[in-house]
Design an enzyme around this catalytic site. Structure first.
Site, PDB file in Angstrom:
ATOM      1  N   MET A  32     -30.874  10.551  18.894  1.00 36.70           N
ATOM      2  CA  MET A  32     -29.661   9.503  18.531  1.00 36.70           C
ATOM      3  C   MET A  32     -29.727   8.167  19.145  1.00 36.70           C
ATOM      4  SD  MET A  32     -26.423  12.113  18.265  1.00 36.70           S
ATOM      5  CE  MET A  32     -25.917  12.035  19.888  1.00 36.70           C
ATOM      6  N   GLY A  33     -31.159   7.796  19.451  1.00 38.92           N
ATOM      7  CA  GLY A  33     -31.199   6.561  20.050  1.00 38.92           C
ATOM      8  C   GLY A  33     -30.889   6.373  21.478  1.00 38.92           C
ATOM      9  N   HIS A  36     -34.487   6.839  26.417  1.00 39.01           N
ATOM     10  CA  HIS A  36     -34.757   6.833  27.912  1.00 39.01           C
ATOM     11  C   HIS A  36     -36.047   7.718  28.129  1.00 39.01           C
ATOM     12  CE1 HIS A  36     -32.997  10.768  27.889  1.00 39.01           C
ATOM     13  NE2 HIS A  36     -32.010  10.216  27.462  1.00 39.01           N
ATOM     14  N   GLU A  37     -36.327   7.656  29.325  1.00 38.05           N
ATOM     15  CA  GLU A  37     -37.490   8.443  29.693  1.00 38.05           C
ATOM     16  C   GLU A  37     -37.620   9.822  29.461  1.00 38.05           C
ATOM     17  OE1 GLU A  37     -40.345   7.087  30.835  1.00 38.05           O
ATOM     18  OE2 GLU A  37     -41.300   8.879  31.184  1.00 38.05           O
ATOM     19  N   HIS A  39     -36.765  11.080  26.154  1.00 40.55           N
ATOM     20  CA  HIS A  39     -36.881  10.973  24.933  1.00 40.55           C
ATOM     21  C   HIS A  39     -38.381  10.677  24.992  1.00 40.55           C
ATOM     22  CE1 HIS A  39     -32.512   9.737  24.416  1.00 40.55           C
ATOM     23  NE2 HIS A  39     -32.667  10.562  23.597  1.00 40.55           N
ATOM     24  N   LEU A 186     -31.856  12.835  32.930  1.00 45.11           N
ATOM     25  CA  LEU A 186     -31.515  11.442  32.100  1.00 45.11           C
ATOM     26  C   LEU A 186     -30.913  11.943  30.778  1.00 45.11           C
ATOM     27  CD1 LEU A 186     -35.287  10.072  32.525  1.00 45.11           C
ATOM     28  CD2 LEU A 186     -33.033   9.687  33.747  1.00 45.11           C
TER      29      LEU A 186
END
Ligand code: AMP
Length: 286
Positions: A32-33, A36-37, A39, A186
């Site tokens: 979903m955008g 961060h690290e 993803h 995260l």
């Protein structure tokens, strides 16, 4: 190869078909955008294992309940595209809502059983939204390895169940949770935390570790472990426990005794932000 952005399902299909025709395997990372690290770890796994990596960015309205943070969900698209480029992803799919859901859409995918407890119970309809959008995306991408984070353990199990039940021709890969140095998992939602809440937030992970320690030292009664995890959080200011459980890792169902593959899962409210986390533990059976 530079990152290619596509916005239409037909363009994505063409890009993926083209890659396949030239012999590349496809890796797919739905997000979903607000990347961060965590993803980034999924994308790195996909790049290691597949020839062409597709990342989707779509804040899916149907998985947010009334009063949840759909409007406030962060959408830093330019930063996301720069990160994906840097990581070496090949295609990013950024559809508008009407590209995913047509006006006449009347079909919802509903997973029962494991999707109805914990997050499913607290967020009615959430996993229907997840299962539906993931089905649509997988039908567009086709045969692939699809990467999901263990951070959302229940989601990972729900997707695995759905893929198996509906014979969707993809291989689901779970990727371990990326954490801050202080242990906090995260999450795009961490950006909503105040400085003070950031100090308290890692206590959720610490409570889960405490539960695992008890199990590692011989405790097999789930009620004892669950109470100890709750107690560990009792004095944290601004923090309200939603649930802390020790359940079967694949089924998410309660157990009489903690034996086999166990998952410790927790959800807490920290001010207006809801955090979830989980860890695994294996107890050898008799
Ligand atoms: P989201 O953008 O929140 O829908 O997440 C997209 C994917 O990234 C999901 O499969 C998540 O489980 C995964 N993910 C989110 N946070 C983390 C994390 N800290 N570590 C590993 N995977 C994550």
């Amino acid at each position: 190869m530079t990152l290619r952005r596509v916005v239409a399902a037909s363009e994505l299909r063409t890009a993926v078909d083209h890659a396949r025709r030239f012999g590349s395997s496809i890796g797919f990372v739905p997000t979903m955008g607000a990347l961060h690290e965590g993803h980034a770890e999924l994308v790195r796994h996909a790049i290691d294992e597949c020839g062409v990596v597709v990342v989707s960015i779509f804040v899916n309205p149907t998985q947010f309940g009334a009063g949840e943070d759909f409007d406030a969900y962060p959408r830093p698209l330019d930063t996301d595209l720069a990160l994906l480029s840097e990581l070496g992803a090949h295609v990013v799919y950024t559809p508008a809502a009407d590209e995913i859901y047509n006006d006449h859409a009347a079909t919802r995918v509903r997973v029962g059983g494991l999707a109805l407890v914990l997050e499913g119970e607290r967020r009615p309809g959430h996993f229907d939204g997840v299962a539906t959008v993931v089905s649509i995306l997988l039908n567009t991408v086709g045969v692939c390895r699809v990467y999901f984070g263990e951070k959302d353990w229940q989601q990972l199990q729900v997707v695995k169940r759905m893929v198996s039940d509906l014979a969707i021709p993809v291989h689901v890969v779970g990727v371990p949770t990326a954490r801050d140095r202080d242990g906090l998992a995260l999450s795009s939602r961490n950006s909503h935390l105040t400085k003070k809440q950031c100090v308290v937030a890692p206590s959720l992970y610490k409570a889960l570790l405490h539960g695992r320690e008890l199990i590692d030292t011989g405790e097999i009664d789930p009620a004892v472990v669950e109470a100890a995890m709750s107690k560990a959080l009792a004095n944290e200011s601004d923090l309200v426990v939603d649930y802390l459980v020790a359940v079967g890792a694949a089924t998410l169902q309660p157990l009489d005794m903690l034996i086999g593959d166990i998952r410790l899962l927790g959800a807490v409210h920290l001010g207006k932000t809801r955090l979830i986390d989980n860890i695994g533990v294996h107890v050898a059976g008799e």
